[in-house]
Structures are given as structure tokens and as C-alpha cells.
Design a protein around this motif. Structure first.
Motif, short mmCIF file in Angstrom:
data_model
loop_
_atom_site.label_atom_id
_atom_site.label_comp_id
_atom_site.label_asym_id
_atom_site.label_seq_id
_atom_site.Cartn_x
_atom_site.Cartn_y
_atom_site.Cartn_z
N PHE A 137 0.84 -1.19 0.00
CA PHE A 137 0.00 0.00 0.00
C PHE A 137 0.87 1.24 0.00
CE2 PHE A 137 0.62 -0.66 4.54
CZ PHE A 137 0.80 0.62 5.03
N THR A 138 0.28 2.34 -0.43
CA THR A 138 0.96 3.63 -0.45
C THR A 138 0.14 4.61 0.35
OG1 THR A 138 1.78 3.18 -2.67
CG2 THR A 138 1.82 5.47 -1.95
N VAL A 139 0.78 5.33 1.25
CA VAL A 139 0.09 6.36 2.03
C VAL A 139 -0.04 7.61 1.17
CG1 VAL A 139 0.14 7.79 4.11
CG2 VAL A 139 0.94 5.43 4.21
N LEU A 140 -1.27 8.03 0.92
CA LEU A 140 -1.53 9.23 0.13
C LEU A 140 -1.65 10.46 1.02
CD1 LEU A 140 -4.23 7.71 -2.25
CD2 LEU A 140 -1.78 7.98 -2.69
N GLU A 141 -2.21 10.25 2.21
CA GLU A 141 -2.41 11.36 3.14
C GLU A 141 -2.42 10.81 4.56
OE1 GLU A 141 -6.09 14.34 4.14
OE2 GLU A 141 -5.80 13.74 2.07
N PHE A 176 -6.60 9.45 7.40
CA PHE A 176 -5.67 8.93 6.39
C PHE A 176 -6.39 8.55 5.11
CE2 PHE A 176 -7.13 5.24 8.78
CZ PHE A 176 -7.42 4.33 7.78
N ARG A 177 -5.59 8.49 4.05
CA ARG A 177 -6.00 7.93 2.76
C ARG A 177 -4.83 7.11 2.28
NH1 ARG A 177 -7.21 10.32 -1.95
NH2 ARG A 177 -5.52 11.78 -1.66
N ILE A 178 -5.12 5.88 1.86
CA ILE A 178 -4.08 5.02 1.32
C ILE A 178 -4.55 4.44 0.00
CG2 ILE A 178 -3.13 4.41 3.59
CD1 ILE A 178 -4.50 1.68 3.30
N SER A 179 -3.61 3.98 -0.78
CA SER A 179 -3.91 3.28 -2.02
C SER A 179 -3.48 1.83 -1.84
CB SER A 179 -3.13 3.93 -3.17
OG SER A 179 -3.31 3.18 -4.36
N ALA A 180 -4.42 0.92 -2.05
CA ALA A 180 -4.14 -0.51 -1.94
C ALA A 180 -4.91 -1.24 -3.03
CB ALA A 180 -4.57 -1.04 -0.57
N LEU A 181 -4.24 -2.13 -3.73
CA LEU A 181 -4.86 -2.89 -4.81
C LEU A 181 -5.52 -1.96 -5.84
CD1 LEU A 181 -6.48 -5.71 -2.65
CD2 LEU A 181 -4.33 -5.84 -3.93
N LYS A 182 -4.86 -0.86 -6.12
CA LYS A 182 -5.33 0.15 -7.08
C LYS A 182 -6.65 0.79 -6.68
CE LYS A 182 -2.75 -1.84 -10.84
NZ LYS A 182 -2.73 -2.24 -12.23
N GLN A 183 -6.93 0.78 -5.39
CA GLN A 183 -8.14 1.39 -4.85
C GLN A 183 -7.73 2.38 -3.75
OE1 GLN A 183 -11.47 0.46 -5.87
NE2 GLN A 183 -10.20 -0.43 -7.47
N THR A 191 -10.15 3.22 24.73
CA THR A 191 -10.42 2.56 23.46
C THR A 191 -9.65 3.23 22.32
OG1 THR A 191 -12.33 3.95 22.97
CG2 THR A 191 -12.78 1.83 24.07
N VAL A 192 -9.45 2.47 21.28
CA VAL A 192 -8.98 3.00 20.00
C VAL A 192 -10.03 2.58 18.99
CG1 VAL A 192 -7.22 2.86 18.20
CG2 VAL A 192 -6.54 2.87 20.60
N THR A 193 -10.56 3.55 18.24
CA THR A 193 -11.58 3.27 17.25
C THR A 193 -11.02 3.53 15.86
OG1 THR A 193 -13.31 3.87 18.81
CG2 THR A 193 -13.93 3.78 16.49
N VAL A 194 -11.08 2.51 15.03
CA VAL A 194 -10.61 2.61 13.66
C VAL A 194 -11.83 2.55 12.75
CG1 VAL A 194 -9.16 1.56 11.87
CG2 VAL A 194 -8.49 1.39 14.28
N SER A 195 -11.99 3.55 11.90
CA SER A 195 -13.09 3.58 10.92
C SER A 195 -12.47 3.65 9.54
CB SER A 195 -13.98 4.80 11.13
OG SER A 195 -14.61 4.74 12.38
N VAL A 196 -12.92 2.77 8.65
CA VAL A 196 -12.37 2.69 7.30
C VAL A 196 -13.52 2.66 6.31
CG1 VAL A 196 -10.93 1.33 5.75
CG2 VAL A 196 -10.42 1.34 8.19
#
Length: 103
Positions: free
Chosen positions: A37-41, A51-58, A70-75
Motif C-alpha cells: 500500500f501507499t500512504v496518500l495522506e 488517512f488515505r491510502i492506495s491498496a490494490l489500485k483502490q 479505546t482505540v476506534t478505527v473507521s475505514v
């Protein structure tokens, strides 16, 4: 766009120490998975990472909120990757718990 995938990971480290663990863990993830993956932001505002990442051309966007217990991760997974939502949720939960384990 599919609905957000949200994972909440409990911890008893306190906000400050959990934040350090998450930041260190993200550095390690970037190194370990550099070719996948590539970190875009990546923008930290206090205890929240957007954050924004690019993975599998998406493009995948999301956030990480570090709180006292707690740690909350939303994607937001694009439609093509939404079929991997359960697998992604399990991986996020597992990786997050490893980052927050007491050592």
C-alpha cells in the motif's frame, strides 16, 4: 461507496501511552507492508489520525481515534474492496490488539 467499517479496540494504557503505541505501530506497518500500500495522506490532529491510502489500485480512507480506554478505527472501503470487509475487520482487530498489548 460502502458504509464505514468500524473496529473498537479496548485498552487500559491511558490515552497518552496508547497514542504512542499506535504511532509506533503505524511506522512498523508502513515498513512491513511498504510494497502493498501507499500512504496518500496522513494527518494527525491531537489524538485522531485521518488517512488515505492506495491498496490494490483502490483508494481507502479512514480515521483512528485514540481515547482513554479505546482505540476506534473507521475505514471506508470502496465497493470493490468491500467484499474483504470481514477479513479486514479481523486483521484490524488483531493488529490493534498487538499494538496495545502490555509488554
Amino acid at each position: 461507496m460502502s458504509r464505514p467499517l468500524t473496529v473498537t479496540i479496548p485498552h487500559n494504557l491511558g490515552r497518552e501511552f496508547a497514542l504512542k503505541r499506535i504511532k509506533d505501530g503505524i511506522v512498523q506497518l508502513r515498513s512491513t507492508y511498504a510494497g502493498q500500500f501507499t500512504v496518500l495522506e496522513e494527518t494527525w490532529t491531537a489524538d485522531k489520525l485521518d488517512f488515505r491510502i492506495s491498496a490494490l489500485k483502490q483508494t481507502v480512507s479512514g480515521s483512528v481515534d485514540v481515547a482513554e480506554t479505546t482505540v476506534t478505527v473507521s475505514v471506508m472501503l470502496p465497493l470493490l474492496l468491500s467484499v474483504l470487509a470481514e477479513k479486514a475487520k479481523s486483521a484490524i482487530q488483531h493488529r490493534g490488539q498487538l499494538m496495545l498489548e502490555k509488554k
